[in-house]
Design a protein around this motif. Structure first.
Motif, PDB file in Angstrom:
ATOM      1  N   SER A   1      49.277  20.135  31.202  1.00  0.00           N
ATOM      2  CA  SER A   1      49.615  20.312  29.791  1.00  0.00           C
ATOM      3  C   SER A   1      49.089  19.136  28.962  1.00  0.00           C
ATOM      4  CB  SER A   1      51.128  20.438  29.616  1.00  0.00           C
ATOM      5  OG  SER A   1      51.609  21.623  30.215  1.00  0.00           O
ATOM      6  N   LEU A   2      49.243  17.914  29.483  1.00  0.00           N
ATOM      7  CA  LEU A   2      48.722  16.753  28.764  1.00  0.00           C
ATOM      8  C   LEU A   2      47.198  16.764  28.745  1.00  0.00           C
ATOM      9  CD1 LEU A   2      49.468  14.218  27.201  1.00  0.00           C
ATOM     10  CD2 LEU A   2      49.365  12.942  29.353  1.00  0.00           C
ATOM     11  N   THR A   3      46.593  17.228  29.824  1.00  0.00           N
ATOM     12  CA  THR A   3      45.137  17.318  29.866  1.00  0.00           C
ATOM     13  C   THR A   3      44.625  18.226  28.756  1.00  0.00           C
ATOM     14  OG1 THR A   3      45.079  16.949  32.258  1.00  0.00           O
ATOM     15  CG2 THR A   3      43.149  17.985  31.277  1.00  0.00           C
ATOM     16  N   MET A   4      45.225  19.398  28.589  1.00  0.00           N
ATOM     17  CA  MET A   4      44.782  20.312  27.540  1.00  0.00           C
ATOM     18  C   MET A   4      45.067  19.732  26.158  1.00  0.00           C
ATOM     19  SD  MET A   4      45.545  24.379  26.934  1.00  0.00           S
ATOM     20  CE  MET A   4      44.507  24.892  28.304  1.00  0.00           C
ATOM     21  N   TYR A   5      46.218  19.102  26.003  1.00  0.00           N
ATOM     22  CA  TYR A   5      46.557  18.484  24.720  1.00  0.00           C
ATOM     23  C   TYR A   5      45.506  17.432  24.336  1.00  0.00           C
ATOM     24  CZ  TYR A   5      48.930  15.445  21.365  1.00  0.00           C
ATOM     25  OH  TYR A   5      49.232  14.679  20.270  1.00  0.00           O
ATOM     26  N   CYS A   6      45.193  16.533  25.259  1.00  0.00           N
ATOM     27  CA  CYS A   6      44.229  15.470  24.976  1.00  0.00           C
ATOM     28  C   CYS A   6      42.832  16.028  24.724  1.00  0.00           C
ATOM     29  CB  CYS A   6      44.185  14.472  26.127  1.00  0.00           C
ATOM     30  SG  CYS A   6      45.699  13.507  26.332  1.00  0.00           S
ATOM     31  N   LEU A   7      42.460  17.051  25.460  1.00  0.00           N
ATOM     32  CA  LEU A   7      41.162  17.685  25.257  1.00  0.00           C
ATOM     33  C   LEU A   7      41.068  18.244  23.837  1.00  0.00           C
ATOM     34  CD1 LEU A   7      38.436  18.868  26.183  1.00  0.00           C
ATOM     35  CD2 LEU A   7      39.721  20.832  27.082  1.00  0.00           C
ATOM     36  N   CYS A   8      42.090  18.980  23.417  1.00  0.00           N
ATOM     37  CA  CYS A   8      42.085  19.580  22.084  1.00  0.00           C
ATOM     38  C   CYS A   8      42.063  18.522  20.988  1.00  0.00           C
ATOM     39  CB  CYS A   8      43.302  20.483  21.910  1.00  0.00           C
ATOM     40  SG  CYS A   8      43.266  21.976  22.930  1.00  0.00           S
ATOM     41  N   LYS A   9      42.855  17.478  21.149  1.00  0.00           N
ATOM     42  CA  LYS A   9      42.905  16.418  20.135  1.00  0.00           C
ATOM     43  C   LYS A   9      41.554  15.711  20.027  1.00  0.00           C
ATOM     44  CE  LYS A   9      45.685  12.557  18.479  1.00  0.00           C
ATOM     45  NZ  LYS A   9      46.938  11.766  18.648  1.00  0.00           N
ATOM     46  N   THR A  10      40.902  15.509  21.172  1.00  0.00           N
ATOM     47  CA  THR A  10      39.600  14.842  21.165  1.00  0.00           C
ATOM     48  C   THR A  10      38.535  15.722  20.527  1.00  0.00           C
ATOM     49  OG1 THR A  10      40.239  13.702  23.205  1.00  0.00           O
ATOM     50  CG2 THR A  10      37.925  13.596  22.576  1.00  0.00           C
ATOM     51  N   ILE A  11      38.582  17.012  20.787  1.00  0.00           N
ATOM     52  CA  ILE A  11      37.632  17.936  20.158  1.00  0.00           C
ATOM     53  C   ILE A  11      37.734  17.848  18.640  1.00  0.00           C
ATOM     54  CG2 ILE A  11      37.132  20.392  19.783  1.00  0.00           C
ATOM     55  CD1 ILE A  11      37.848  20.854  22.732  1.00  0.00           C
ATOM     56  N   LEU A  12      38.948  17.767  18.135  1.00  0.00           N
ATOM     57  CA  LEU A  12      39.143  17.628  16.690  1.00  0.00           C
ATOM     58  C   LEU A  12      38.641  16.282  16.187  1.00  0.00           C
ATOM     59  CD1 LEU A  12      42.697  19.187  16.116  1.00  0.00           C
ATOM     60  CD2 LEU A  12      40.468  20.232  15.674  1.00  0.00           C
ATOM     61  N   GLU A  13      38.900  15.220  16.950  1.00  0.00           N
ATOM     62  CA  GLU A  13      38.459  13.889  16.538  1.00  0.00           C
ATOM     63  C   GLU A  13      36.941  13.831  16.398  1.00  0.00           C
ATOM     64  OE1 GLU A  13      40.066  11.113  19.334  1.00  0.00           O
ATOM     65  OE2 GLU A  13      42.084  11.169  18.478  1.00  0.00           O
ATOM     66  N   PHE A  14      36.234  14.583  17.242  1.00  0.00           N
ATOM     67  CA  PHE A  14      34.773  14.595  17.202  1.00  0.00           C
ATOM     68  C   PHE A  14      34.224  15.763  16.387  1.00  0.00           C
ATOM     69  CE2 PHE A  14      35.457  11.665  20.652  1.00  0.00           C
ATOM     70  CZ  PHE A  14      34.352  10.836  20.637  1.00  0.00           C
ATOM     71  N   ASN A  15      35.134  16.491  15.722  1.00  0.00           N
ATOM     72  CA  ASN A  15      34.750  17.607  14.857  1.00  0.00           C
ATOM     73  C   ASN A  15      33.897  18.641  15.606  1.00  0.00           C
ATOM     74  OD1 ASN A  15      34.823  18.964  12.380  1.00  0.00           O
ATOM     75  ND2 ASN A  15      32.878  18.073  11.716  1.00  0.00           N
ATOM     76  N   LYS A  16      34.320  18.965  16.834  1.00  0.00           N
ATOM     77  CA  LYS A  16      33.580  19.905  17.669  1.00  0.00           C
ATOM     78  C   LYS A  16      34.295  21.255  17.791  1.00  0.00           C
ATOM     79  CE  LYS A  16      30.349  16.998  19.398  1.00  0.00           C
ATOM     80  NZ  LYS A  16      28.891  17.243  19.435  1.00  0.00           N
ATOM     81  N   GLN A  17      35.305  21.501  16.943  1.00  0.00           N
ATOM     82  CA  GLN A  17      36.126  22.688  17.106  1.00  0.00           C
ATOM     83  C   GLN A  17      35.366  23.994  16.877  1.00  0.00           C
ATOM     84  OE1 GLN A  17      36.624  20.231  14.977  1.00  0.00           O
ATOM     85  NE2 GLN A  17      37.266  20.927  12.950  1.00  0.00           N
ATOM     86  N   LYS A  18      34.254  23.951  16.165  1.00  0.00           N
ATOM     87  CA  LYS A  18      33.471  25.170  15.952  1.00  0.00           C
ATOM     88  C   LYS A  18      32.439  25.387  17.048  1.00  0.00           C
ATOM     89  CE  LYS A  18      33.987  25.253  10.917  1.00  0.00           C
ATOM     90  NZ  LYS A  18      33.267  25.262   9.603  1.00  0.00           N
ATOM     91  N   GLU A  19      32.264  24.371  17.886  1.00  0.00           N
ATOM     92  CA  GLU A  19      31.235  24.430  18.920  1.00  0.00           C
ATOM     93  C   GLU A  19      31.805  24.684  20.312  1.00  0.00           C
ATOM     94  OE1 GLU A  19      28.846  20.890  18.757  1.00  0.00           O
ATOM     95  OE2 GLU A  19      29.141  20.702  16.593  1.00  0.00           O
ATOM     96  N   ILE A  20      33.104  24.399  20.493  1.00  0.00           N
ATOM     97  CA  ILE A  20      33.696  24.434  21.828  1.00  0.00           C
ATOM     98  C   ILE A  20      34.882  25.398  21.861  1.00  0.00           C
ATOM     99  CG2 ILE A  20      34.882  23.086  23.604  1.00  0.00           C
ATOM    100  CD1 ILE A  20      33.335  20.635  22.604  1.00  0.00           C
ATOM    101  N   THR A  21      34.951  26.207  22.912  1.00  0.00           N
ATOM    102  CA  THR A  21      36.094  27.080  23.158  1.00  0.00           C
ATOM    103  C   THR A  21      36.844  26.574  24.385  1.00  0.00           C
ATOM    104  OG1 THR A  21      34.905  28.992  22.250  1.00  0.00           O
ATOM    105  CG2 THR A  21      36.858  29.454  23.579  1.00  0.00           C
ATOM    106  N   VAL A  22      38.161  26.498  24.271  1.00  0.00           N
ATOM    107  CA  VAL A  22      39.006  25.974  25.344  1.00  0.00           C
ATOM    108  C   VAL A  22      39.746  27.121  26.028  1.00  0.00           C
ATOM    109  CG1 VAL A  22      40.966  24.477  25.904  1.00  0.00           C
ATOM    110  CG2 VAL A  22      39.325  23.781  24.131  1.00  0.00           C
ATOM    111  N   TYR A  23      39.617  27.196  27.343  1.00  0.00           N
ATOM    112  CA  TYR A  23      40.257  28.228  28.145  1.00  0.00           C
ATOM    113  C   TYR A  23      41.322  27.617  29.039  1.00  0.00           C
ATOM    114  CZ  TYR A  23      36.290  31.294  27.002  1.00  0.00           C
ATOM    115  OH  TYR A  23      35.347  32.055  26.349  1.00  0.00           O
ATOM    116  N   GLY A  24      42.283  28.432  29.424  1.00  0.00           N
ATOM    117  CA  GLY A  24      43.262  28.040  30.419  1.00  0.00           C
ATOM    118  C   GLY A  24      43.107  28.897  31.656  1.00  0.00           C
ATOM    119  N   PHE A  25      43.098  28.252  32.823  1.00  0.00           N
ATOM    120  CA  PHE A  25      42.973  28.974  34.098  1.00  0.00           C
ATOM    121  C   PHE A  25      44.184  28.665  34.962  1.00  0.00           C
ATOM    122  CE2 PHE A  25      42.004  28.085  38.595  1.00  0.00           C
ATOM    123  CZ  PHE A  25      41.820  29.379  39.042  1.00  0.00           C
ATOM    124  N   ASN A  26      44.758  29.702  35.561  1.00  0.00           N
ATOM    125  CA  ASN A  26      45.903  29.500  36.453  1.00  0.00           C
ATOM    126  C   ASN A  26      45.767  30.405  37.660  1.00  0.00           C
ATOM    127  OD1 ASN A  26      48.792  30.656  37.276  1.00  0.00           O
ATOM    128  ND2 ASN A  26      49.043  28.539  36.642  1.00  0.00           N
TER     129      ASN A  26
END
Length: 231
Positions: free
Chosen positions: A37-62
C-alpha cells in the motif's frame, strides 16, 4: 519523492522516474498490506511530483487464494486499500486492481511458482512495462522473541534477511524493515486513512488479527498496533 526516516534515505522513486528507461504502464504487486500500500502511495505521489500523470498508468496486481471462507482475510483488504489510494490521487490514471486466483495449493506446498506464473500472465495480459514489489526485510535479530522464534522455524522468513549489496531494482523497501515504513506512515498522515484498511495477519480462519503469527508480531513491533488499529 525522497523518503527519510530512522537515519535512512530512500530515493528509489525519484530514480525510477528519472534514471530508468521510460515506461507508460507500471504495476504494484498489491496485497492490501502495509508494504504494498505504501509502495503504491509513494509511486502515485512521485508521478504527480514529476508531472507524469498523463504519461503513466498505474495498475494493481494481486495473486492470492480467493476461496477462503472469509473475504475479509483475502480480497477485501486488497480492494479496500486500492480504493483508498485511488481516492487520494484523482489525477492519476489507474488501470484497475486485477486479482489472479491461485486457490487449491496443497498444504505445505510452496506457492512461489504459482505466484510467478500468475504475475507473468498479468504482465502479458496488460502489457506491463514494470512491476514493483513492496516487500521489506525482517526486524533486527533480538527485536522480539516471538519474531526470532518464528523466523528460526521458517526458511521462507529467513530469506527476508536481505543482503545489502544487492540492487533490488523493483523493491523500494527491500533494505529496510517495517519500522521505517511506520515512520513514513506517520510523516504522510496515513495512520488514520490508509493503515486501518491494511491487513497483515495470515490466519485465514478468523476475521481480525490473531496476534500470534509472525506478521502480527512484526506489525505490532513496528507500528505499536495490529491490523485495524487494534491495540
Amino acid at each position: 519523492m525522497i523518503l527519510q526516516a530512522n537515519g535512512i534515505t530512500i530515493d528509489f522513486f525519484d530514480k525510477l522516474l528519472t534514471e530508468e528507461e521510460p515506461f507508460s504502464r507500471i504495476a504494484v504487486s498489491f496485497s492490501g498490506g502495509i508494504d504494498s500500500s505504501l509502495t503504491m502511495y509513494c509511486l502515485c505521489k512521485t508521478i504527480l511530483e514529476f508531472n507524469k500523470q498523463k504519461e503513466i498508468t498505474v495498475y494493481g496486481f494481486n495473486a492470492n487464494v480467493l476461496d477462503y471462507e472469509f473475504d475479509e482475510v483475502s480480497k477485501t483488504p486488497t480492494l479496500n486499500c486500492y480504493e483508498v489510494i485511488t481516492e487520494m490521487f484523482p489525477d492519476i490514471q489507474f488501470g484497475g486492481i486485477h486479482l489472479y486466483d491461485i486457490s487449491g495449493i496443497p498444504k505445505g506446498q510452496e506457492k512461489t511458482p504459482l505466484l510467478r506464473k500468475a504475475r507473468n500472465q498479468f504482465i502479458e495480459d496488460f502489457n506491463i512495462d514494470k512491476i514493483l514489489l513492496g516487500s521489506t526485510k525482517n526486524p533486527p535479530i533480538g527485536a522480539s522473541k516471538e519474531i526470532d522464534e518464528a523466523v528460526a522455524k521458517d526458511p521462507v522468513l529467513q530469506q527476508r534477511y536481505r543482503k545489502e549489496d544487492l540492487p533490488f531494482k523493483s523493491e523500494p523497501f527491500a533494505k529496510v524493515d517495517k519500522s521505517f515504513l511506520a515512520e513514513i506512515y506517520r510523516q504522510e498522515d496515513l495512520l488514520y486513512n490508509l493503515y486501518p484498511y491494511t491487513v497483515s495477519c495470515v490466519n485465514m480462519g478468523m476475521i481480525g488479527p490473531c496476534k500470534k503469527c509472525y506478521w502480527c508480531h512484526e506489525k505490532k513491533w513496528s507500528f505499536g498496533m495490529y491490523d485495524g488499529s487494534v491495540l
